[in-house]
Motif scaffolding. Sequence first.
Motif, PDB file in Angstrom:
ATOM      1  N   LEU A  19       0.834  -1.207   0.000  1.00  0.00           N
ATOM      2  CA  LEU A  19       0.000   0.000   0.000  1.00  0.00           C
ATOM      3  C   LEU A  19       0.865   1.252   0.000  1.00  0.00           C
ATOM      4  O   LEU A  19       0.529   2.246  -0.664  1.00  0.00           O
ATOM      5  CB  LEU A  19      -0.942  -0.003   1.212  1.00  0.00           C
ATOM      6  CG  LEU A  19      -1.906  -1.187   1.322  1.00  0.00           C
ATOM      7  CD1 LEU A  19      -2.877  -0.966   2.480  1.00  0.00           C
ATOM      8  CD2 LEU A  19      -2.676  -1.404   0.023  1.00  0.00           C
ATOM      9  N   HIS A  35      -0.424  -3.844  -8.943  1.00  0.00           N
ATOM     10  CA  HIS A  35      -1.342  -3.333  -7.922  1.00  0.00           C
ATOM     11  C   HIS A  35      -1.737  -1.882  -8.169  1.00  0.00           C
ATOM     12  O   HIS A  35      -2.835  -1.462  -7.762  1.00  0.00           O
ATOM     13  CB  HIS A  35      -0.740  -3.517  -6.527  1.00  0.00           C
ATOM     14  CG  HIS A  35      -0.901  -4.902  -5.995  1.00  0.00           C
ATOM     15  ND1 HIS A  35      -0.058  -5.942  -6.357  1.00  0.00           N
ATOM     16  CD2 HIS A  35      -1.825  -5.437  -5.158  1.00  0.00           C
ATOM     17  CE1 HIS A  35      -0.457  -7.045  -5.767  1.00  0.00           C
ATOM     18  NE2 HIS A  35      -1.523  -6.772  -5.024  1.00  0.00           N
ATOM     19  N   THR A  44      -5.738  -1.305  -8.297  1.00  0.00           N
ATOM     20  CA  THR A  44      -6.419  -0.481  -7.301  1.00  0.00           C
ATOM     21  C   THR A  44      -6.791   0.911  -7.788  1.00  0.00           C
ATOM     22  O   THR A  44      -7.709   1.529  -7.268  1.00  0.00           O
ATOM     23  CB  THR A  44      -5.560  -0.343  -6.029  1.00  0.00           C
ATOM     24  OG1 THR A  44      -4.299   0.246  -6.378  1.00  0.00           O
ATOM     25  CG2 THR A  44      -5.313  -1.703  -5.402  1.00  0.00           C
ATOM     26  N   ARG A  82      -4.088 -12.918  -5.239  1.00  0.00           N
ATOM     27  CA  ARG A  82      -4.023 -13.192  -3.807  1.00  0.00           C
ATOM     28  C   ARG A  82      -4.482 -14.619  -3.534  1.00  0.00           C
ATOM     29  O   ARG A  82      -5.514 -15.066  -4.013  1.00  0.00           O
ATOM     30  CB  ARG A  82      -4.901 -12.193  -3.055  1.00  0.00           C
ATOM     31  CG  ARG A  82      -4.829 -12.313  -1.535  1.00  0.00           C
ATOM     32  CD  ARG A  82      -5.720 -11.275  -0.885  1.00  0.00           C
ATOM     33  NE  ARG A  82      -5.603 -11.268   0.568  1.00  0.00           N
ATOM     34  CZ  ARG A  82      -6.298 -12.067   1.382  1.00  0.00           C
ATOM     35  NH1 ARG A  82      -7.176 -12.930   0.871  1.00  0.00           N
ATOM     36  NH2 ARG A  82      -6.130 -11.987   2.693  1.00  0.00           N
ATOM     37  N   ASN A  87       1.306  -7.826   3.503  1.00  0.00           N
ATOM     38  CA  ASN A  87       0.595  -7.427   2.288  1.00  0.00           C
ATOM     39  C   ASN A  87      -0.626  -8.302   2.068  1.00  0.00           C
ATOM     40  O   ASN A  87      -1.692  -7.820   1.659  1.00  0.00           O
ATOM     41  CB  ASN A  87       1.521  -7.526   1.074  1.00  0.00           C
ATOM     42  CG  ASN A  87       2.613  -6.480   1.075  1.00  0.00           C
ATOM     43  OD1 ASN A  87       2.529  -5.484   1.784  1.00  0.00           O
ATOM     44  ND2 ASN A  87       3.633  -6.707   0.275  1.00  0.00           N
ATOM     45  N   TRP A  88      -0.462  -9.592   2.316  1.00  0.00           N
ATOM     46  CA  TRP A  88      -1.580 -10.527   2.155  1.00  0.00           C
ATOM     47  C   TRP A  88      -2.738 -10.118   3.077  1.00  0.00           C
ATOM     48  O   TRP A  88      -3.901 -10.104   2.664  1.00  0.00           O
ATOM     49  CB  TRP A  88      -1.108 -11.947   2.469  1.00  0.00           C
ATOM     50  CG  TRP A  88      -2.174 -12.985   2.312  1.00  0.00           C
ATOM     51  CD1 TRP A  88      -2.530 -13.635   1.166  1.00  0.00           C
ATOM     52  CD2 TRP A  88      -3.037 -13.471   3.340  1.00  0.00           C
ATOM     53  NE1 TRP A  88      -3.575 -14.503   1.418  1.00  0.00           N
ATOM     54  CE2 TRP A  88      -3.898 -14.422   2.752  1.00  0.00           C
ATOM     55  CE3 TRP A  88      -3.173 -13.211   4.700  1.00  0.00           C
ATOM     56  CZ2 TRP A  88      -4.871 -15.104   3.472  1.00  0.00           C
ATOM     57  CZ3 TRP A  88      -4.147 -13.884   5.424  1.00  0.00           C
ATOM     58  CH2 TRP A  88      -4.970 -14.818   4.811  1.00  0.00           C
ATOM     59  N   THR A 140      -4.558  -6.834   1.893  1.00  0.00           N
ATOM     60  CA  THR A 140      -5.235  -6.819   0.591  1.00  0.00           C
ATOM     61  C   THR A 140      -6.395  -7.799   0.514  1.00  0.00           C
ATOM     62  O   THR A 140      -6.769  -8.235  -0.574  1.00  0.00           O
ATOM     63  CB  THR A 140      -4.230  -7.099  -0.542  1.00  0.00           C
ATOM     64  OG1 THR A 140      -3.574  -8.358  -0.295  1.00  0.00           O
ATOM     65  CG2 THR A 140      -3.194  -5.999  -0.642  1.00  0.00           C
ATOM     66  N   HIS A 195      -9.355  -7.130   0.686  1.00  0.00           N
ATOM     67  CA  HIS A 195     -10.400  -6.494  -0.124  1.00  0.00           C
ATOM     68  C   HIS A 195     -10.177  -6.700  -1.620  1.00  0.00           C
ATOM     69  O   HIS A 195     -11.083  -6.452  -2.424  1.00  0.00           O
ATOM     70  CB  HIS A 195     -10.477  -5.005   0.199  1.00  0.00           C
ATOM     71  CG  HIS A 195      -9.247  -4.240  -0.144  1.00  0.00           C
ATOM     72  ND1 HIS A 195      -8.041  -4.445   0.482  1.00  0.00           N
ATOM     73  CD2 HIS A 195      -9.021  -3.263  -1.060  1.00  0.00           C
ATOM     74  CE1 HIS A 195      -7.132  -3.641  -0.027  1.00  0.00           C
ATOM     75  NE2 HIS A 195      -7.697  -2.911  -0.961  1.00  0.00           N
ATOM     76  N   LEU A 196      -8.987  -7.149  -1.994  1.00  0.00           N
ATOM     77  CA  LEU A 196      -8.681  -7.362  -3.415  1.00  0.00           C
ATOM     78  C   LEU A 196      -8.824  -8.823  -3.832  1.00  0.00           C
ATOM     79  O   LEU A 196      -8.506  -9.169  -4.974  1.00  0.00           O
ATOM     80  CB  LEU A 196      -7.253  -6.877  -3.709  1.00  0.00           C
ATOM     81  CG  LEU A 196      -6.983  -5.394  -3.459  1.00  0.00           C
ATOM     82  CD1 LEU A 196      -5.518  -5.077  -3.714  1.00  0.00           C
ATOM     83  CD2 LEU A 196      -7.885  -4.532  -4.341  1.00  0.00           C
TER      84      LEU A 196
END
Length: 319
Positions: free
Chosen positions: A74, A106, A110, A128, A243-244, A247, A249-250
Amino acid sequence: MQTRQIKTDGLKQQILEAGSGPLVLLIHGFPELGISWRAQVQALADAGYHAVAPDMRGYGGTDKPAARDAYSILHLVGDMVDLVRALGDTECVVVGHDWGAPVAWHCALTRPDLFRAVVGLSVPFQPRRPKGPPTAAMAAISKRLGLGELYINQFQADDAHAVFEADVAAGLRKGFYAYDGATPEDRQSTGFIPEGETFISTVPDDAPLPPWMTPEHFAEYVAAFSAGGFRGPLDWYRNLDRNWALTAHLQDARIRVPAAFVVGERDPVRHYAGQHEAGLKDWLTDLRMKVVVPGAGHWIQQERADAVNGLLIQFLSEL
């Protein structure tokens, strides 16, 4: 080409840039710098684009936050959003190599309103994994294959950067050699490290610089990493599991802007990330180019500068 520093919301970034016209952002990976893109910056500028290659967070002339948590995906995407705005643009095409590729993917995933197209070099988009954090999965795969520990897992250690900093020139020289397309197969790295070894110790001590790397160019890397160290760059790896978590939401999200992927035929990254190449069309809904460059290794934009320049300009011209 000029080098300058530019202040964004989050940090001070050093950029290499040339040209005017539509913005193309070039994101480097490990262990590289904005200067890794010199050939592309010049070629894109000549073709009518504003080409910008930043030293990424933790690298070279850009700020190096002390906190490990400051190197999440992010933050890295946010840096690129800030940079586009600081450059006075409202959209750009983003190109990433190595670790820069996941950042570029990313960016497009995003903020498709800002990053209107994306190119990944060497590292395919990896969706992911819903079953859990990646480092545990990598460790399980390594154990199943019996090939040793994947260097990415080894880099999770708090002191993993120390082996690089003990002899910066040797670490960089061995790293470039081990992943180069001109290196004989039996001397290339597979990415898997036998027990008791390190990424550096597995590469022969007599490893020369790759054919494309001049002593003068190499000296620039040595100077930058001698001054800035490897802690920040390896903190990118140490944020993989975080990071996992960040994210969720992705999950199952797809990249819908025009996309391209280019990889070297002899890129060692294909030993452990190549499985994702076949499924790219399922995750990149507008995949317009997928190219394997014969004989090329991992440092593709420098190993095969003319080929990569041609592919980038072709992709950009067809947008």
